[in-house]
Design a protein around this motif. Structure first.
Motif, PDB file in Angstrom:
ATOM      1  N   ARG A 153       1.047  -1.315  -0.030  1.00 53.15           N
ATOM      2  CA  ARG A 153       0.068  -0.078   0.070  1.00 53.15           C
ATOM      3  C   ARG A 153       0.772   1.208   0.077  1.00 53.15           C
ATOM      4  O   ARG A 153       1.710   1.300   1.001  1.00 53.15           O
ATOM      5  CB  ARG A 153      -0.942  -0.068   1.070  1.00 53.15           C
ATOM      6  N   TYR A 154       1.026   1.935  -1.003  1.00 52.23           N
ATOM      7  CA  TYR A 154       1.569   3.427  -1.146  1.00 52.23           C
ATOM      8  C   TYR A 154       0.690   4.399  -0.867  1.00 52.23           C
ATOM      9  O   TYR A 154      -0.566   4.562  -1.048  1.00 52.23           O
ATOM     10  CB  TYR A 154       2.029   3.476  -2.629  1.00 52.23           C
ATOM     11  N   THR A 155       1.225   5.405   0.102  1.00 51.46           N
ATOM     12  CA  THR A 155       0.569   6.548   0.476  1.00 51.46           C
ATOM     13  C   THR A 155       1.260   7.898   0.148  1.00 51.46           C
ATOM     14  O   THR A 155       2.546   7.966   0.234  1.00 51.46           O
ATOM     15  CB  THR A 155       0.133   6.475   1.912  1.00 51.46           C
ATOM     16  N   GLN A 156       0.523   8.755  -0.522  1.00 54.42           N
ATOM     17  CA  GLN A 156       1.339  10.150  -0.657  1.00 54.42           C
ATOM     18  C   GLN A 156       0.361  11.345  -0.398  1.00 54.42           C
ATOM     19  O   GLN A 156      -0.750  11.218  -0.155  1.00 54.42           O
ATOM     20  CB  GLN A 156       1.265  10.170  -2.300  1.00 54.42           C
ATOM     21  N   ASN A 157       1.019  12.214   0.398  1.00 47.73           N
ATOM     22  CA  ASN A 157       0.645  13.386   0.816  1.00 47.73           C
ATOM     23  C   ASN A 157       1.206  14.449  -0.041  1.00 47.73           C
ATOM     24  O   ASN A 157       2.498  14.872   0.096  1.00 47.73           O
ATOM     25  CB  ASN A 157       1.001  13.711   2.233  1.00 47.73           C
ATOM     26  N   LEU A 158       0.609  15.007  -0.867  1.00 46.34           N
ATOM     27  CA  LEU A 158       0.737  15.853  -2.035  1.00 46.34           C
ATOM     28  C   LEU A 158       0.353  17.478  -1.609  1.00 46.34           C
ATOM     29  O   LEU A 158      -0.776  17.887  -1.479  1.00 46.34           O
ATOM     30  CB  LEU A 158       0.257  15.816  -3.329  1.00 46.34           C
ATOM     31  N   HIS A 159       1.329  18.256  -1.172  1.00 47.71           N
ATOM     32  CA  HIS A 159       1.065  19.450  -0.578  1.00 47.71           C
ATOM     33  C   HIS A 159       0.526  20.488  -1.990  1.00 47.71           C
ATOM     34  O   HIS A 159       0.432  20.101  -3.054  1.00 47.71           O
ATOM     35  CB  HIS A 159       2.216  20.168  -0.107  1.00 47.71           C
ATOM     36  N   ASP A 160       0.124  21.773  -1.439  1.00 47.07           N
ATOM     37  CA  ASP A 160      -0.576  22.449  -2.177  1.00 47.07           C
ATOM     38  C   ASP A 160       0.235  23.679  -2.899  1.00 47.07           C
ATOM     39  O   ASP A 160      -0.133  24.636  -3.340  1.00 47.07           O
ATOM     40  CB  ASP A 160      -1.798  23.130  -1.539  1.00 47.07           C
ATOM     41  N   GLY A 161       1.420  23.603  -2.975  1.00 49.58           N
ATOM     42  CA  GLY A 161       2.361  24.589  -3.378  1.00 49.58           C
ATOM     43  C   GLY A 161       3.509  24.589  -2.482  1.00 49.58           C
ATOM     44  O   GLY A 161       4.647  25.089  -2.797  1.00 49.58           O
ATOM     45  N   TYR A 162       3.596  24.493  -1.097  1.00 52.17           N
ATOM     46  CA  TYR A 162       4.486  24.768  -0.207  1.00 52.17           C
ATOM     47  C   TYR A 162       4.333  23.561   0.751  1.00 52.17           C
ATOM     48  O   TYR A 162       3.535  22.991   1.312  1.00 52.17           O
ATOM     49  CB  TYR A 162       4.277  25.984   0.523  1.00 52.17           C
ATOM     50  N   GLY A 163       5.774  22.827   1.182  1.00 52.50           N
ATOM     51  CA  GLY A 163       5.824  21.682   1.845  1.00 52.50           C
ATOM     52  C   GLY A 163       6.917  20.828   1.271  1.00 52.50           C
ATOM     53  O   GLY A 163       7.791  21.068   0.401  1.00 52.50           O
TER      54      GLY A 163
END
Length: 313
Positions: A153-163
């Motif tokens: 299981r792969y999990t990504q947290n993709l920010h909204d421009g900053y992070g």
């Protein structure tokens, strides 16, 4: 080429294929699409050298070897788009090794072929190691192979421009949420927009796959690259001080959510690299690989290395 003991890409030169040592000679050879398809399936990876190619010749080559060129949508590594679905190779700092992987193996859709073109060779190092995926699978301990049979299981947290990590805009090459949602709806992934504008994506994928033509089973996942253990103790510890694991830019577990032991992913990484064969670069070289049968990576380097990448169904 495979002799039962060792495997390496087939090197092709003007002399070996009987053409003139110039771009038109290679293009003439590549016009036979059926021959190329059969050869690539048999040899798994091809290196073209001595054809005096420049970046200006790349489009004519790609028209022949990449019949349906793909965008790097849902890609997780940093790179720059430099043309029509042409990208720089992964832009991690030169001093680091990039471990073996099949491009986009964590995604619902991956390219069948990858083309690498060396525009500028590094001063030293910088080889692209390639590994036969069946040899990589067979190099792993039975205990490790059995543990991964349930998938990952792969999990990504993709920010909204900053992070930390990549933004969802860079990952999906759009700033429209509806485009991202339309893409994800067809991937069997689960996803949610979060209150800070970021996007969390979770998807379960197989740890191995079979080649659609040969039926060969190969190791086909990026668990080692997504796991904290392969970041190194200092980096992992620093990240742990900032974010809990579920908030990291990317993380991985077994399919049922249980943790993958660190020693498993370290074995996967190290044995993949141990089985790999280095392709050293000279400006003008091309490397074409079957992205299911062969994984790839990058060795550390010095100097101004520039390798371009494109991919196709």
């Amino acid at each position: 080429m495979y002799d039962g003991q060792n495997w390496m890409p087939l090197e092709m030169t003007p002399n070996s294929i009987g053409v003139e040592p110039k771009p038109t000679g290679l293009i003439e050879y590549l016009d036979d699409a059926d021959r190329l398809r059969e050869l690539l399936t048999e040899e798994k990876a091809l290196v073209f050298r001595g054809f005096n190619l420049s970046a200006g010749d790349l489009e004519a080559v790609m028209e022949r070897v990449l019949p349906d060129r793909l965008a790097y949508v849902h890609g997780n590594s940093p790179r720059s788009k430099v043309g029509d679905n042409i990208y720089t190779s992964t832009e991690y700092p030169a001093e680091f090794t990039i471990s073996m992987h099949n491009e986009l193996s964590y995604s619902h859709r991956w390219p069948a072929r990858l083309l690498f073109f060396c525009e500028r060779a590094p001063a030293s190092g910088g080889a692209t190691p390639v590994v036969d995926g069946s040899r990589w699978l067979n190099a792993l301990d039975p205990e490790v192979r059995a543990a991964f049979e349930q998938g990952v299981r792969y999990t990504q947290n993709l920010h909204d421009g900053y992070g930390l990590g990549k933004s969802w805009q860079d990952t999906f090459e759009t700033d429209r949420r509806e485009d991202v949602e339309a893409y994800l709806d067809g991937t069997k992934a689960t996803w949610e927009w979060r209150s800070d504008g970021s996007l969390r994506v979770s998807q379960v994928r197989s740890a191995t796959t079979r080649h659609p033509v040969t039926g060969t089973e190969v190791w086909f996942n990026q668990s080692d690259q997504w796991h904290q253990a392969t970041l190194g103790d200092e980096t992992a510890a620093a990240l742990a001080q900032i974010l809990p694991e579920e908030e990291l830019p990317q993380s991985v577990t077994f399919a049922d959510g249980t943790p993958i032991p660190a020693e498993y992913v370290i074995q996967v990484r190290d044995r993949g690299l141990a089985e790999a064969v280095d392709v050293d670069w000279t400006a003008g070289d091309l490397l074409l690989i079957d992205n299911v049968l062969v994984g790839h990576g990058r060795r550390p380097y010095s100097g101004d290395r520039r390798v371009l990448v494109a991919m196709s169904d």
